[in-house]
Design an enzyme around this catalytic site. Sequence first.
Site, PDB file in Angstrom:
ATOM      1  N   GLU A   5       0.799  -1.221   0.000  1.00  0.00           N
ATOM      2  CA  GLU A   5       0.000   0.000   0.000  1.00  0.00           C
ATOM      3  C   GLU A   5       0.839   1.283   0.000  1.00  0.00           C
ATOM      4  O   GLU A   5       0.495   2.232   0.706  1.00  0.00           O
ATOM      5  CB  GLU A   5      -0.934   0.005   1.219  1.00  0.00           C
ATOM      6  CG  GLU A   5      -1.934  -1.132   1.187  1.00  0.00           C
ATOM      7  CD  GLU A   5      -2.780  -1.218   2.444  1.00  0.00           C
ATOM      8  OE1 GLU A   5      -3.997  -1.364   2.303  1.00  0.00           O
ATOM      9  OE2 GLU A   5      -2.231  -1.146   3.570  1.00  0.00           O
TER      10      GLU A   5
HETATM   11  C1  ACM Z   1      -1.987  -5.413   3.927  1.00  0.00           C
HETATM   12  O1  ACM Z   1      -3.062  -5.891   4.318  1.00  0.00           O
HETATM   13  N1  ACM Z   1      -1.863  -4.122   3.764  1.00  0.00           N
HETATM   14  C2  ACM Z   1      -0.844  -6.249   3.656  1.00  0.00           C
END
Ligand code: ACM
Length: 512
Positions: A326
């Site tokens: 992310e």
């Molecule tokens: C994640 O759930 N951001 C790895």
Amino acid sequence: MSLLFRAILILFLFATCSPASHEEVRSTSLIPLPADLTVQQGFFEVNNQTTIVCLSDDSAAHQVVSRFRQLLEKVTSFSIPWQPEAADNAIVFSLDTKTGVPDEGYHLVINGRQVKITASSAAGLYCATQTLRQLWPEEFDSENPPRQNFRWQALEIHDTPRYRWRGAMLDVARHFFTIEEVKRYIDYLAFYKMNVLHLHLSDDQGWRIEMKKWPRLTAFGAQQEVGGTTGGFYTQEQYRELVQYAADRFVLVVPEIDLPGHTHAAMASYPELSCDGRSRELYTGIDVGFSSLCYQKESTFAFIADVVDELAALTPGPFLHIGGDEALSTPHEEYVGFITRIQQIVRARGKRMIGWEEIAQAHLDSTSVAQYWSNQQHAKDAAAQGAMIILSPATRVYLDMKYDSTSVFGQDWAGLTSVEKSYQWLPDTVVSETWQHLVLGIEAPLWSETITHLDEAEYLAFPRLPGIAELAWTNSNKRTWSDYRQRLGRHAKRFDAWGIHYFRSPEIEWQN
Ligand code: ACM
């Protein structure tokens, strides 16, 4: 029908329909389900004459047997003397590297005379001791065990795990968990034959491990947690103790520092790590994707190298997790540049890099591992490059997803995840047959945005965690939901004995 014949028939029916003994029920309630189990007639009784034998010079094997002996003495209050040779009324551990039993596998035979455990590694002997614990009375795992004789059902087990990596992740960054809480979580993992604890040690909300060269990461960056409550961190000394505690239970600790996103706490501690260099307050919300270290500054990579150096020195195992998920505020080209350079830094310290699936966008070398959580294409891209993969699909094994709409804790962005939905997953279907050898195993993350203490973590982990342990240990073609839910229902007494705050899912007929 003569009266006599009727009486004989009734007696016969009674004999064949008589309920199974507690010992037999326990032997058919093992989680994870062993590869091959035959229940036999009879029992082995542990009494004040029982002895223990270790037929090996291996010090790790001796330690396993010695710890099991201590536990057995504690739960029975007998003294269980060592014996040099196999004898009657003995529990005999034998390490034999030539048995053909695979690493972590074991062969267990219980009959009226003896208990015999054979394995080719200390890890295999350890897994066998966890089976023996599941075969003894549930109350023995409570704070105040009953201290008495007990019987093990006669049986034979040949067992070996499906996957090498049987992991769980705990997010100690969003909310901090104490060393004592993490140790307890390790106990649960070990009991269900899981062998990896991945610790998510940094995120936007906090940095949880002391870095000698960058002390403000914890002096400032660990002060708070989600919601603005007091945070915390592990000193390096405490962390080493945790790693040893886990190693004694054949659990490998894998530290994660999340880079280059999820780094607000680091930038709030050291403004020079950001491109704008401005000072920042600590962040206590639960948004993601807004932070990024500064790619253009060479000093960023000096920081990363220092962190990797200190983590590598704290980590006896081969793996360091560098996050990589992310990074929505890092331009794509910079993201690829980050992962490429971080991979070099990790490799130069003799370690293997693990990152969340997004790292597959960079060129991975074959020592690196991508952790699939959301986008199957990333998992395939990693495998196509020859990198190994860990399977953590959010829709099946994210323990922080709510069970149903009534769940007290948890999130629902990946959907509601009932005990059945989690269990009924076929891990062999993520990548094609040709890439199965690249699947290192399975890991169940527990993110802590909505949970603050271990009892709340327990609510989300239990009862789904034992099911995931079974997904990782037992071949899919051996498992059925109808059989599993029966076995799980009988683990309620163990959860009670341990004081686990589990979710009493209505999917399960709890036997307590
Ligand atoms: C994640 O759930 N951001 C790895």
